[in-house]
Write a protein that holds these residues in place. Structure first.
Motif, PDB file in Angstrom:
ATOM      1  N   UNK A  81       5.082  10.686  11.164  1.00 39.13           N
ATOM      2  CA  UNK A  81       5.308  10.004  10.290  1.00 39.13           C
ATOM      3  C   UNK A  81       4.049   8.969   9.578  1.00 39.13           C
ATOM      4  N   UNK A  82       3.566   8.469  10.832  1.00 37.33           N
ATOM      5  CA  UNK A  82       2.201   7.598  10.426  1.00 37.33           C
ATOM      6  C   UNK A  82       1.032   8.651   9.705  1.00 37.33           C
ATOM      7  N   UNK A  83       0.925   9.539  10.191  1.00 37.75           N
ATOM      8  CA  UNK A  83       0.115  10.569   9.827  1.00 37.75           C
ATOM      9  C   UNK A  83       0.148  11.292   8.205  1.00 37.75           C
ATOM     10  N   UNK A  84       1.465  11.608   8.179  1.00 35.54           N
ATOM     11  CA  UNK A  84       1.932  11.984   6.831  1.00 35.54           C
ATOM     12  C   UNK A  84       1.872  10.740   5.834  1.00 35.54           C
ATOM     13  N   UNK A  85       2.240   9.774   6.396  1.00 39.42           N
ATOM     14  CA  UNK A  85       2.043   8.484   5.351  1.00 39.42           C
ATOM     15  C   UNK A  85       0.549   8.330   4.918  1.00 39.42           C
ATOM     16  N   UNK A  86      -0.408   8.512   5.933  1.00 40.83           N
ATOM     17  CA  UNK A  86      -1.838   8.152   5.687  1.00 40.83           C
ATOM     18  C   UNK A  86      -2.400   9.400   4.876  1.00 40.83           C
ATOM     19  N   UNK A  87      -1.937  10.407   5.189  1.00 44.43           N
ATOM     20  CA  UNK A  87      -2.491  11.490   4.289  1.00 44.43           C
ATOM     21  C   UNK A  87      -1.947  11.545   2.779  1.00 44.43           C
ATOM     22  N   UNK A  88      -0.756  11.235   2.588  1.00 48.28           N
ATOM     23  CA  UNK A  88      -0.248  10.941   1.246  1.00 48.28           C
ATOM     24  C   UNK A  88      -0.655   9.873   0.471  1.00 48.28           C
ATOM     25  N   UNK A 143       0.738  -1.272   0.075  1.00 49.08           N
ATOM     26  CA  UNK A 143      -0.067  -0.074  -0.142  1.00 49.08           C
ATOM     27  C   UNK A 143       0.909   1.076   0.002  1.00 49.08           C
ATOM     28  N   UNK A 144       1.958   1.112   0.948  1.00 51.14           N
ATOM     29  CA  UNK A 144       2.576   2.465   1.197  1.00 51.14           C
ATOM     30  C   UNK A 144       4.023   2.489   0.059  1.00 51.14           C
ATOM     31  N   UNK A 145       4.565   1.183  -0.197  1.00 57.81           N
ATOM     32  CA  UNK A 145       5.721   1.256  -0.921  1.00 57.81           C
ATOM     33  C   UNK A 145       7.119   1.374  -0.038  1.00 57.81           C
ATOM     34  N   UNK A 146       6.947   1.083   1.224  1.00 57.66           N
ATOM     35  CA  UNK A 146       8.165   0.918   2.119  1.00 57.66           C
ATOM     36  C   UNK A 146       8.622  -0.408   2.243  1.00 57.66           C
ATOM     37  N   UNK A 147       9.756  -0.493   2.509  1.00 53.97           N
ATOM     38  CA  UNK A 147      10.482  -1.939   2.635  1.00 53.97           C
ATOM     39  C   UNK A 147      10.290  -2.831   4.067  1.00 53.97           C
ATOM     40  N   UNK A 148      10.549  -3.941   3.989  1.00 51.71           N
ATOM     41  CA  UNK A 148      10.284  -4.653   4.902  1.00 51.71           C
ATOM     42  C   UNK A 148      11.089  -4.386   6.185  1.00 51.71           C
ATOM     43  N   UNK A 149      12.311  -3.843   5.809  1.00 49.08           N
ATOM     44  CA  UNK A 149      13.365  -3.431   6.874  1.00 49.08           C
ATOM     45  C   UNK A 149      12.765  -2.103   7.529  1.00 49.08           C
ATOM     46  N   UNK A 150      11.929  -1.218   6.816  1.00 48.30           N
ATOM     47  CA  UNK A 150      11.478  -0.112   7.566  1.00 48.30           C
ATOM     48  C   UNK A 150      10.290  -0.611   8.486  1.00 48.30           C
TER      49      UNK A 150
END
Length: 133
Positions: A82-89, A41-48
């Protein structure tokens, strides 16, 4: 600080400890809900996802420890930013963003109530002192 304020701060900390220990631990499941969210959904890696899981898990423990609670609450507030920015973007429900924002503000309040304001002033003073050299 009054006894009532101490009790209320502890209860808020206990709530967040339960929340972030649980959510942090859930992020160590490479096949769970969070891996789908972080990777697909967000395109982050598993390490993140693992990194955020460690921050949340340790932050949940740290918020209950008197010498660490201000740092833990502040760190968790930054994670929630960071979670809020991710959800908005990436788009999500308004309710989700509001709940995350509420958590972030409450965690900031906790960090300040535990003395993070003085710590930040000390850090800023050191930075100003070094920049004058």
């Amino acid at each position: 600080m009054t006894n009532l304020k101490k009790v209320l701060l502890f209860l808020m900390s206990a709530y967040f400890a339960n929340t972030y220990i649980t959510h942090g631990w859930e992020k160590f499941d490479a096949d769970g809900f969070w891996s789908t969210a972080f990777i697909e959904r967000w395109g982050y890696g598993l390490y993140f996802m693992y990194f955020i899981g460690v921050l949340e898990f340790l932050g949940g423990i740290g918020i209950l420890l008197p010498k660490a609670n201000k740092y833990a609450a502040f760190t968790l507030a930054v994670v929630m930013l960071g979670a809020m920015i991710t959800r908005v973007v990436f788009g999500t429900s308004v309710d989700d963003v509001i709940w995350i924002a509420f958590s972030m503000v409450t965690l900031l309040y906790l960090s300040l109530a535990y003395g993070m304001g003085e710590e930040l002033e000390r850090w800023i003073g050191k930075i100003k002192k070094r920049s004058k050299l």
